[in-house]
Scaffold this motif. Structure first.
Motif, mmCIF file in Angstrom:
data_model
loop_
_atom_site.group_PDB
_atom_site.id
_atom_site.type_symbol
_atom_site.label_atom_id
_atom_site.label_comp_id
_atom_site.label_asym_id
_atom_site.label_seq_id
_atom_site.Cartn_x
_atom_site.Cartn_y
_atom_site.Cartn_z
ATOM 1 N N LYS A 391 -4.547 -0.468 -3.719
ATOM 2 C CA LYS A 391 -3.376 -1.198 -4.206
ATOM 3 C C LYS A 391 -2.630 -0.396 -5.265
ATOM 4 N N GLN A 392 -3.372 0.201 -6.206
ATOM 5 C CA GLN A 392 -2.723 0.978 -7.268
ATOM 6 C C GLN A 392 -2.058 2.230 -6.697
ATOM 7 N N VAL A 393 -2.715 2.854 -5.724
ATOM 8 C CA VAL A 393 -2.126 4.041 -5.095
ATOM 9 C C VAL A 393 -0.830 3.659 -4.388
ATOM 10 N N ALA A 394 -0.827 2.508 -3.700
ATOM 11 C CA ALA A 394 0.373 2.047 -2.991
ATOM 12 C C ALA A 394 1.529 1.846 -3.962
ATOM 13 N N LYS A 395 1.252 1.270 -5.135
ATOM 14 C CA LYS A 395 2.310 1.056 -6.132
ATOM 15 C C LYS A 395 2.874 2.382 -6.628
ATOM 16 N N ARG A 396 1.991 3.343 -6.919
ATOM 17 C CA ARG A 396 2.471 4.634 -7.415
ATOM 18 C C ARG A 396 3.273 5.377 -6.353
ATOM 19 N N LEU A 397 2.818 5.313 -5.101
ATOM 20 C CA LEU A 397 3.560 5.983 -4.037
ATOM 21 C C LEU A 397 4.948 5.376 -3.873
ATOM 22 N N THR A 398 5.026 4.058 -3.918
ATOM 23 C CA THR A 398 6.315 3.376 -3.771
ATOM 24 C C THR A 398 7.262 3.745 -4.911
#
Length: 762
Positions: A391-398
């Motif tokens: 979830k945290q990786v998805a936020k940073r990528l976005t």
């Protein structure tokens, strides 16, 4: 007797009466005239006068009397209500099949219909003779009299019949005042039919109240006349509160997406005289401000023929189902964990990007991202922490890309970036570097800090593919190349990668065929006592006889793993090696055979049973075998393997950790797993004899083994210096080409004989 006969008889009667009166008047005139004139003796003149006066007087009297009677009769008919066409009306009334009658205030029946006679099973003469007063009992007649003075203009009364011997005991009569005083129109009421109609009305009312759909009725002016309970509940209003109000004011309809008002479907259905169904997304807002999603169908209400009485709207509250449909649609196109577009939505956007790029003649990039060592993180910290990391990786990528670009999670730890309108590869490199810098690094997971890095593969439109499938394949191929090159690396696709993938696939196919052709065979490498240099163990190593070439395991083990045949291959090699070991163990009872196992072996619930079956077949004991498991996969799946390892240990097998030191094993984990041996990885052994302090790690490994109380084996010994240094520092066993390379079974006898002969000489 019909009406014509009655008229003839009546006319004949009037004629006789007229003649009688005429004779009397003629005689009186005769006496007066002839006596006074003195001509009484002239007989012929008197006779002539008599005939003439008789005819004239009789005719006049007949006309006067008949006309007077007819006048009075017609006047009576007009008083009763038949008018100047009374005879016709009377006949129609009498022939009616409806149970009707005309009754006077005193109970006299003036006229009765055939339907009335048939229902009471009595002739017309009998009914008119006894009248209503004689037909019903005294109490019923009193009710009739009371109704005349105090009742409504129209009322339904129940009368008990007098001396009724048939099935019918009572009459239910609807009475109505006429425009003539003292004359009333009565009609029999079919109780059974009325009861059936009442039941139908009640059933209809219950049905409308019970249906799950909302029902609203309006009149021809489109004003509400009825609402069922479902409609009342949705509108939060009762029928009495909105009755007579305009439909469009009470139920304002609008389009769900655009919020634009919708034309009144009730008026449309009445204008077009047909059912109108609204297929678009319809909503309405009640007076409390609550919005409801509905499906609407309107129909005109017809009475008889084509006469319109209004319209009825049937609607279904689909608010929850529409929300559920939206949610299901979102779930179908988005990842449930991160909320990012999934493979299906990515595919659609990728197709649209290809069309747009072709039309505007620009290029875009497709980037495959893979988290390095995610499986180790997930297994060591638990799936909850692994999910939180994703979830945290998805936020940073976005956050690291533009709003017009797409971040998608297509499964596991794989993400895909769709970067639109790229200028060239330099621009792509800047984007990838930015993504690596923004999304890589440290993450806090429930007070635990982990470091994340990526491997990425990049494909460009149109150079690396002109459609979605080819671009996905190219980016995926480049990403796997990046993982082989090293961590935190990215690779652009090039045609050579396809050739490499094709060769890999060809190798998989060749291996599968070789397994069917039994082209694999076991080789054996001795493991010696570090102090006495006596062979104590033999490690089984697979070799692929590919034509004249003998391929070592290191060159095909990864291919076998990806092809899914590693387990079958290992078991096949074991089945060839164990019969050879039987002969050697009879001559050297303390000799052990070492078998290399993969994680898939241990996760296969049938492996232990298969191995024990093989040992029982050759009457061997588990204590004569040492099972080797590589350290890195062991660390990644330790939780899953604990029970299997305990089971193997309880059966009597010795357990060893292979390639020790490359996986940063936690010593406490080694204590929990209770291994018997650790095998120092050759990379640490090769450092012995090199620059100063390069051999320290190998010695540290030996000390770890001593502290744990387990056997220490050094593999990859290539020279005497390495063997001597390891032995002096307490290593228990040695293995490497310095002593012997892996040899076929035919050469093992010579090695064993030589080894034990040297030990006996010493």
């Amino acid at each position: 007797m019909n009406r014509l006969t009655q008229k003839l008889l009546l006319s004949f009667f009037f004629l006789l009466v007229g003649l009688s009166f005429g004779i009397q008047i003629s005689q009186f005139v005769e006496n007066w005239l002839f006596t006074e004139a003195g001509h009484y003796g002239n007989e012929s003149l008197i006779e002539l006068f008599n005939y003439f006066s008789l005819a004239i007087t009789g005719f006049v009297m007949a006309v006067v009397l008949g006309g007077g009677v007819i006048y009075l009769a017609r006047k009576k008919q007009q008083e009763i209500g038949f008018g100047e066409h009374g005879e016709l009306y009377y006949e129609v009334f009498r022939e009616s099949l409806n149970g009707q009658f005309l009754v006077c205030e005193n109970g006299t029946l003036y006229a009765v219909s055939q339907g009335f006679c048939r229902q009471l099973a009595e002739p017309e003469e009998a009914l008119t003779a006894i009248g209503l007063k004689g037909l019903i009992d005294e109490r019923s007649f009193e009710r009739f009299v009371l109704w005349q003075s105090e009742g409504e203009d129209f009322e339904q009364l129940s009368f008990e019949l007098n001396n009724s011997e048939g099935k019918q005991k009572e009459l239910v009569v609807s009475l109505n005042h006429t425009h003539l005083t003292g004359v009333y129109l009565g009609q029999l009421v079919d109780v059974d039919k009325q009861s059936e109609l009442q039941k139908q009305h009640e059933l209809l009312a219950i049905t409308l109240s019970s249906v799950g759909d909302g029902v609203i009725c309006t009149d021809t002016n489109n004003r509400i006349t009825f609402m069922n309970p479902v409609a009342e509940a949705v509108l939060a209003l009762l029928t009495d509160e909105v009755k007579g109000q305009a439909f469009e004011e009470v139920v304002p309809l609008f389009q769900e997406d655009s919020k634009e008002p919708i034309d009144d479907p009730m008026r449309q259905s009445m204008t077009e005289l047909q059912t109108v169904c609204l297929n678009e997304l319809i909503c309405f807002r009640n007076h409390l401000g609550l919005d409801f999603a509905i499906e609407v169908c309107c129909s005109p209400i017809f009475l008889r023929g084509d006469k319109i009485a209004g319209a009825v709207l049937v609607f279904q509250d689909v608010t929850e189902s529409r929300l559920l449909r939206k949610k299901m649609n979102h779930l179908a196109h988005h990842d449930a964990l991160t909320g990012l577009p999934n493979r299906l939505l990515l595919q659609d956007r990728l197709v649209q990007s290809c069309k747009r790029a072709k039309r505007h003649k620009h290029q875009f990039a497709l980037i495959f991202l893979d988290l390095n060592k995610f499986k180790a993180i997930n297994d060591s910290l638990g799936h909850d922490n692994g999910d939180e990391l994703l979830k945290q990786v998805a936020k940073r990528l976005t956050a690291s890309i533009r709003a017009c670009d797409t971040v998608s999670r297509i499964g596991g730890d794989e993400f895909v970036l769709l970067i639109d309108s790229m200028e060239d590869r330099r621009h792509v490199r800047l984007v990838v570097d930015k993504v690596f810098q923004a999304s890589g690094g440290h993450y806090e997971l429930r007070a635990t800090q982990v470091n994340v890095s990526f491997s990425a593969g990049v494909a460009l439109y149109p150079d690396d593919g002109e459609n979605a499938d080819s671009l996905m394949k190219s980016a995926d191929t480049a990403m796997y190349r990046a993982k082989k090159v090293g961590h935190s690396n990215y690779q652009f696709y090039c045609p050579e990668l396809d050739k490499e993938a094709e060769l890999y696939l060809e190798k998989e196919t060749a291996m599968i065929q070789a397994l069917h052709q039994k082209a694999f065979l076991p080789h054996f490498q001795p493991i010696l006592n570090a102090q006495t240099l006596v062979i104590e163990k033999l490690e089984v190593l697979a070799r692929w006889q590919c034509g004249d070439e003998l391929i070592v395991a290191e060159q095909f083990v990864d291919v076998a793993e990806s092809a899914g045949i590693n387990g079958h291959l290992s078991m096949y090699v074991f089945e060839l090696a164990i019969p050879q070991f039987v002969t050697w163990s009879e001559r050297y009872p303390n000799l052990q055979l070492c078998l290399n196992l993969s994680i898939k072996h241990l996760l296969n619930g049938m492996f232990s049973e298969q191995l024990m079956t093989l040992l029982e077949k050759y009457q061997l004991k588990p204590q004569q075998f040492e099972l080797e498991i590589a350290e890195q996969p062991l660390l990644e799946r330790a939780d899953e393997l604990t029970a299997t390892l305990d089971s193997l240990r309880q059966l009597g097998f010795h357990l060893a950790i292979d390639d020790f030191g490359v996986g940063h094993t936690n010593p406490s984990l080694l204590r929990e797993l209770h291994f018997d041996s650790i095998k120092i990885d050759p990379s640490f052994v090769n450092e012995i004899g090199g620059a100063e302090h390069q051999d320290d790690l190998a010695m540290v490994m030996i000390n770890i083994a001593k502290s744990l109380g387990v056997n220490c084996i050094a593999e990859g010994v290539e020279c005497e210096l390495q063997a001597k240094a390891l032995a002096e520092n307490g290593c228990d066993q040695l293995q490497g080409h310095f002593f012997s390379k892996p040899v076929p079974s035919s050469e093992v006898d010579l090695l064993l004989e030589k080894s034990f002969k040297q030990s006996s000489d010493l």
